[in-house]
Write a protein that holds these residues in place. Structure first.
Motif: not given
Length: 304
Positions: A131-132, A150-151, A165-169, A261-265
């Motif tokens: 669930g989300g 994110d809420f 959360e860190w994101i990248g290709p 890169v950290a996305d702030g979440t």
């Protein structure tokens, strides 16, 4: 001992549930009584206190600041009473701990680590569900939830941060080798309907570089885990959160040519009461914190 300043105790449960849900209908469903019964008890409490506790609109019910303070005190008192009752009876909160987790995190991170949980916390049994978003703990019969922040967290709900959360290709290692110096030209970019802005977020965070080159094609999947699995299969390049692709990176099934890169979440553990008031939740949290320590990319920094 006389306590003349105490409000009618039988009004407090319906009142607290109404504040938590901002709905008498949902409070009635939780308590298995009628809407009218809840309404009467709330009115009785308002009369006893001599002040309105809700701003009533045609289709809305908004607790006043005074009502929120009183409801928080009622929740704390109920937690203390419950803990004391368990101690006196010699019982512990039993049964499986119902954990709701975002689907991709559940499939790609949590489930593979359950054997470690079983060996380190042998007395803890989890009942897992996917669930989300927002969690209605009473209605959904959920004890705890792993959620991305994110809420807004509802009032009265405990949230303990776990990892950023860190994101990248990410893509197959052999495809990653071809990206150096030419960006994504001629490469299929993989998108997901559940995070449609993932590529835009990454570009915003990293700034204009050669990696922003237009790709030959785009492909969108309904769920995040499908896009990541497509990247593992060599279909193209997806934006992967480090927590969800770390195991694939370790196994050599994926590569991250531009890092993360950290996305702030971030992710946190939500519960309707502070974790220390339930031994099962406290044990789960301690284990999760240990697992979360490895969810920082090698060139990243953790939560301060």
């Amino acid at each position: 001992m006389s306590r003349p300043d105490l409000p009618p105790l039988n009004t407090l449960l319906p009142f607290e549930a109404t504040v938590r849900h901002a709905s008498m209908t949902q409070a009635a469903q939780e308590l298995h009584v009628t809407h009218g019964a809840v309404s009467r008890q709330v009115q009785n409490l308002e009369r006893a206190l001599g002040t309105p506790l809700f701003e009533r609109g045609p289709r809305s019910l908004r607790p006043t600041p005074q009502a929120r303070r009183l409801a928080a005190a009622v929740r704390d008192a109920l937690d203390l009473i419950e803990a004391a009752a368990l101690e006196v009876s010699g019982r512990e909160r039993g049964g499986p701990l119902a954990l709701s987790c975002e689907p991709t995190l559940l499939m790609r991170w949590l489930i593979p680590r359950l054997p470690d949980l079983a060996s380190r916390v042998p007395g803890l049994t989890l009942h897992l569900s996917a669930g989300g978003g927002q969690v209605a703990f009473a209605r959904d019969t959920v004890d705890v939830a792993l959620r991305r922040d994110d809420f807004p967290v509802p009032e009265g709900v405990s949230r303990v941060p776990l990892f950023e959360e860190w994101i990248g290709p990410v893509c197959r290692p052999e495809l990653a080798e071809t990206l150096t110096g030419r960006g994504f030209g001629g490469v299929t970019l993989l998108h997901t309907s559940t995070r449609p802005a993932a590529w835009d977020d990454w570009r915003r965070l990293t700034g204009p570089t050669a990696t922003t080159a237009t790709s030959a094609s785009q492909q969108t999947f309904e769920h995040f885990y499908l896009a990541l699995q497509a990247a593992v299969a060599g279909v193209g390049v997806a934006i992967g959160p480090y927590a969800l692709v770390r195991d694939d990176l370790v196994r050599g099934q994926l590569a991250a040519p531009y890092g993360f890169v950290a996305d702030g979440t971030g992710y946190g553990l939500l519960s309707p009461r502070p974790p220390e008031r339930d031994a099962r939740i406290a044990a789960l949290l301690e284990w999760l914190r240990g697992q979360a320590a490895s969810l920082v990319p090698p060139d990243g920094a953790g939560i301060g």
